[in-house]
Structure formats: structure tokens, C-alpha cells
Enzyme design. Structure first.
Site, PDB file in Angstrom:
ATOM      1  N   GLU A  24      33.933  45.050  41.325  1.00  0.00           N
ATOM      2  CA  GLU A  24      35.313  44.562  41.302  1.00  0.00           C
ATOM      3  C   GLU A  24      35.315  43.119  40.823  1.00  0.00           C
ATOM      4  OE1 GLU A  24      37.590  44.971  44.949  1.00  0.00           O
ATOM      5  OE2 GLU A  24      36.681  46.930  45.359  1.00  0.00           O
ATOM      6  N   GLU A  83      32.558  46.873  51.086  1.00  0.00           N
ATOM      7  CA  GLU A  83      32.759  45.592  51.785  1.00  0.00           C
ATOM      8  C   GLU A  83      32.632  45.628  53.303  1.00  0.00           C
ATOM      9  OE1 GLU A  83      36.348  43.685  50.442  1.00  0.00           O
ATOM     10  OE2 GLU A  83      35.515  43.303  48.457  1.00  0.00           O
TER      11      GLU A  83
HETATM   12  C1  BGP Z   1      38.742  43.879  47.610  1.00  0.00           C
HETATM   13  C2  BGP Z   1      38.985  45.302  48.000  1.00  0.00           C
HETATM   14  C3  BGP Z   1      39.991  46.030  47.137  1.00  0.00           C
HETATM   15  C4  BGP Z   1      41.087  45.172  46.564  1.00  0.00           C
HETATM   16  C5  BGP Z   1      40.657  43.764  46.213  1.00  0.00           C
HETATM   17  C6  BGP Z   1      41.784  42.815  45.888  1.00  0.00           C
HETATM   18  O1  BGP Z   1      38.290  43.155  48.698  1.00  0.00           O
HETATM   19  O2  BGP Z   1      37.792  46.035  47.920  1.00  0.00           O
HETATM   20  O3  BGP Z   1      40.436  47.148  47.848  1.00  0.00           O
HETATM   21  O4  BGP Z   1      42.276  45.311  47.146  1.00  0.00           O
HETATM   22  O5  BGP Z   1      39.876  43.184  47.209  1.00  0.00           O
HETATM   23  O6  BGP Z   1      42.414  42.404  47.068  1.00  0.00           O
HETATM   24  P1  BGP Z   1      43.977  42.418  47.212  1.00  0.00           P
HETATM   25  O7  BGP Z   1      44.410  43.792  46.880  1.00  0.00           O
HETATM   26  O8  BGP Z   1      44.274  42.061  48.593  1.00  0.00           O
HETATM   27  O9  BGP Z   1      44.480  41.430  46.242  1.00  0.00           O
END
Ligand code: BGP
Length: 475
Positions: free
Chosen positions: A373, A175
């Protein structure tokens, strides 16, 4: 096209959100080790040094460092074909600029990878998931300094060589697209990616442009290096992308939406077309921003093209427009969509957006895509018999998998894997909470760090097992 028999079903985790053991086996301090726990609407604090009064969730994570065997066994029980992990740079080079790597750090990741292979799980390794040694920020100025690219490449080389023959799929960065002068910038997003607080940057736009350029260049150089070390390596980069919709069919709003979405793609353009995009340089020039490009850089862009694109998908948004109600702001800028429900944390739930984005990206580049993800952060309640019936999570994932199937089967998108975010509960990146849970596996730990750390299966555990078993048929 059907979902391939060797489709990579599985999940994604990141070192700083699960490992803990923040000062064990010579690990250095990483940027996220200085960030406290927050909540929805209450930002995490970013500290310059550790204070004994505060809790830093990365310090303990969910103790994956000591429990990885147990966790991998549970992933294997669900039938995982792949697990995406990240390597914490500060475990390998504690300060970032050492001559020789920390063997204990290398050993840990070798053990994790061996354990995955033993369980028939393909490791997908991210080399940078918000885990920069803080020393590279304080002493070198993070990615604003080209020297940091050299340190990053040395770290990459160390890991490419250490895991050669065991790891085939690599991800250069997670990201990096959230850092750009033209997107909505905030302290936490600028910090998790580059270890710098947006509010403290002197020349904000220029700094973000330089960082975005240097990270893009670093990715291309890492791809070239990884191919040189092993030409069977498949190397991609992961982007967190939101489709941005126009609020209506007013051509000005359509154009605005196009531009706002386009900003998330300039780095993919650079990594797939073999050159840093001219339109972006022109936009920077218009804004009075300068990027110095050397002949070596031009060669690096030409030689470091990606093998695949990794896509993190959670939500979509609506482009801002004149007269928009600012109170309706969405996650990464843009506005909330009145047609969509949101999660408790305000993330718009839009399964169709995933199909749209897969099509959009595949038609643009023709490269294989993996969903790296996707998931729902939710509060899970234990029922009286100590179970978690997370039907909302099953519904979210099932709707998204259905749309992915349409993209593959109807639209002919070459998508070779689907990884959920957080197959096991772990620390939230944006809020630092444990109560924002994503997992099929519950971890007994609360936002204050209290709990036994015991693992238990939620209802979604058996559901996902059946999804994998049926290759996405039984949802
Ligand atoms: C993405 C990241 C992850 C993860 C996910 C969910 O942007 O790559 O590391 O954390 O988001 O976000 P959060 O954990 O803030 O809910």
C-alpha cells in the site's frame, strides 16, 4: 538490479471498504459493519448494535460486490499486473465458529479471482484485513482467546483449498503491528484490528500483548498450513510501518527513536527468524506482562516462516522526547516532522522514508518485499467539464516510485511489486469518509452515501497506465 519485467504493478483494496452488500448471500456481521462515518478530528463511532439512525459506510461500500467486473476491467485497462483483495471472513463463516462454510461467500471470491485471471491480473489475497465476524468478539473475546486461532485457521484452510491453483500470493494479516502495549493505542486502531475498544479494555497492556502474540502465532500457523496445502504458495504478512526519526543527534533521542521504531518489528522478527523474540519477552517481563508459550508454539514459529514481507507505507514520524510539544503528535504516535509537508489528514509526506524503510527491512531479513500500500488521501474537486486533475496524487506517487526505484536499482533491495492503496476511491478505514480519496478511478459517492456510484477516470488513470507500460521509467 533493474525493475524486473514481471514486477507486480497494481493496487490494493479491502473487502469491508469496497464490497458493500453487508447482509447479502448469508454474510454475517463483521466488526467494521458497526462503525459509523467520521471525519478528520471527529472519530468514527463504534456501536454494539446497528441503529437505524446512523450510517455505516461498509454496508454499501462502493458496491464492488455487484460491480467487480466493471472495476476489474478498468484496472486491466491501466495494465495492472496484480490486485490485492481481501476475503471477508464474515462472508465465509458468518459467525466464525460454524462447522461448514457459506458456499455463496466462497463462490463470490472464486468469481472475483477468475475475473482477475481472465484479465491477466495476479490476485494477491489477504486473509484478514479488519474483517472479523463480530460474534467471535462478543462470544469468544476476539484474539485474546486461543480458540479464535483455530477458527481463523479453519477459515484459512477453506480459502487455501477453494482457491488452490488460482492464487499463488497470500497475506495472512494486514497491519497487526498496530496493536501493541508499547505503541500509541487508540479506540479505532485497537478496534479495526481486533474488534475491541481500547478505552473499554480492563487490563489494557496485558490484553494488547496477548492479542499481539496470538495473532503472530496465528500467522505462523497459517503459513505452515498454506505451504502444506500447496507448496508453491508464496505466503507473506503485511505491516504498516513508519520510519521513526530522532529529533536530533542527542544519543538519548537516537536511542528512543530506535526503540520506538523497533516496536513495529517484533512481529516481523518472530515471523522471519523462527522464534518469538527474546528481547520482547524480556521487555514484557519488565512491565509485569506475561505470555504463555507452549512447546507447540515454539514449533509453530520455527515452521511458519514468511516467504515475503508486505509493506504499507504512507508516512514517517519523529520519536517523542522529553519536553516535546504534545500538540504536534503524528498519526501512530510520535511527532510531526518540521521538514515535511503533510496531507490534509495530517500524514507526513516523505518519499525518502520509503527508500530508507525498504533498505532497513531488506537488510534486516533478506526477504523479498512487496509494497502493498502507498497512496495519498486527498479531496478531489470536479472541474467544470466534469474532470478530476489530480496532479497532487501524481506527484506523490511519482516521488515515491522514484525512491523505490533507487532502493531497487542503487541499493539492490529485492522489491517485487508496487501496489497503490485504493486504485479506485473507497471508504477510508480510519475516518469512514468517501471524501478522503485515493483512486485513479473516481466513484460518485459522498460522505452521506449520496451519489450514482458511477465510475470515471481521473487524470492519474492515464498517468499510472503509462508508468506500468514503461515499467516505472515514465513517471
Ligand atoms: C491502511 C489500511 C487500509 C487503508 C489505508 C489508508 O492502514 O491497511 O485499509 O484504509 O491505511 O487509510 P485511510 O483509509 O484511513 O485513509
Amino acid at each position: 538490479m533493474k525493475i524486473a519485467n514481471d514486477f507486480l504493478w497494481g493496487g490494493s483494496i479491502a473487502a469491508h471498504q469496497c464490497e458493500g452488500a453487508f447482509d447479502e448471500d448469508n454474510k454475517g456481521l463483521g466488526i467494521m459493519d458497526l462503525v459509523t462515518v467520521g471525519a478528520y478530528g471527529q472519530p468514527r463511532e463504534i456501536h454494539k448494535q446497528l441503529s437505524s439512525k446512523d450510517r455505516y459506510p461498509s454496508h454499501d461500500g462502493i458496491d464492488f460486490y455487484h460491480r467487480y467486473k466493471e472495476d476489474i476491467e478498468l484496472f486491466a485497462e491501466m495494465g495492472f499486473k496484480a490486485l490485492r483483495i481481501s476475503i471477508d471472513w464474515s462472508r465465509i463463516f458468518p459467525n466464525g465458529d460454524e462447522e461448514t462454510p457459506n458456499q455463496a461467500g466462497i463462490e463470490f471470491y472464486k468469481n472475483v479471482v477468475n475475473e482477475l485471471l481472465k484479465n491477466g491480473i495476479e490476485p494477491i489475497v489477504t486473509l484478514y484485513h479488519f474483517e472479523m465476524p463480530i460474534y467471535l468478539v462478543t462470544e469468544y473475546g476476539s484474539w485474546t482467546n486461543r480458540k479464535v486461532i483455530d477458527f481463523y485457521l479453519k477459515f484459512c484452510q477453506t480459502m487455501f483449498e477453494a482457491l488452490k491453483g488460482k492464487v499463488k500470493y497470500w497475506v495472512t494479516f494486514n497491519e497487526m503491528n498496530h496493536i501493541d502495549p508499547q505503541t500509541e493505542a487508540s479506540d479505532i486502531f485497537t478496534y479495526i484490528i481486533a474488534g475491541l475498544k481500547y478505552s473499554e479494555l480492563e487490563n489494557k497492556e496485558q490484553t494488547l500483548a496477548t492479542i499481539g502474540y496470538n495473532m503472530t502465532l496465528a500467522s505462523c500457523l497459517a503459513v505452515e498450513l498454506g505451504h502444506k496445502i500447496d507448496d508453491t504458495n508464496q505466503i507473506g504478512c503485511v505491516f504498516g510501518i513508519e520510519p521513526v526519526y530522532p529529533v536530533d543527534c542527542n544519543p538519548i533521542n537516537v536511542m528512543n527513536a530506535f526503540k520506538q521504531m523497533d516496536r513495529d518489528f517484533y512481529q516481523i522478527d518472530a515471523m522471519c527468524t523462527g522464534q518469538f523474540p527474546a528481547y520482547k519477552l524480556h521487555e514484557y517481563e519488565d512491565q509485569g506482562l506475561t505470555i504463555s508459550i507452549t512447546d507447540e508454539d515454539i514449533e509453530a514459529f520455527a515452521k511458519g516462516k514468511l516467504d515475503f514481507i508486505g509493506m504499507n507505507y504512507y508516512a514517517s514520524s519523529v520519536a517523542e522526547y522529553e519536553g516535546a510539544d504534545e500538540g504536534k503528535s503524528a498519526l501512530f504516535g510520535g511527532l510531526q516532522n518540521p521538514f515535511l509537508p503533510t496531507s490534509k489528514w495530517g500524514w507526513a509526506i516523505d518519499p525518502t522514508g520509503l527508500r530508507y524503510l525498504l533498505n532497513y527491512t531488506y537488510r534486516k531479513y533478506g526477504l523479498p518485499i512487496i509494497i502493498t500500500e502507498n497512496g495519498l488521501g486527498a479531496v478531489d474537486e470536479l472541474t467544470s467539464d466534469n474532470k478530476i486533475s489530480d496532479d497532487y496524487r501524481i506527484e506523490y506517487l511519482s516521488q515515491h516510485i522514484q525512491e523505490m526505484r533507487k532502493a531497487i536499482e542503487l541499493d539492490q533491495v529485492d522489491c517485487f511489486g508496487y501496489l497503490t492503496w485504493g486504485p479506485i476511491d473507497l471508504v477510508s478505514a480510519t475516518t469512514g469518509q468517501m471524501s478522503k480519496r485515493y483512486g485513479f478511478i473516481h466513484v460518485d459517492l459522498d460522505d452521506d452515501g449520496q451519489g450514482t456510484l458511477n465510475r470515471s477516470k481521473k487524470k492519474s488513470f492515464d498517468w499510472y497506465k503509462q508508468v506500468i507500460e514503461s515499467n516505472g521509467e515514465h513517471l
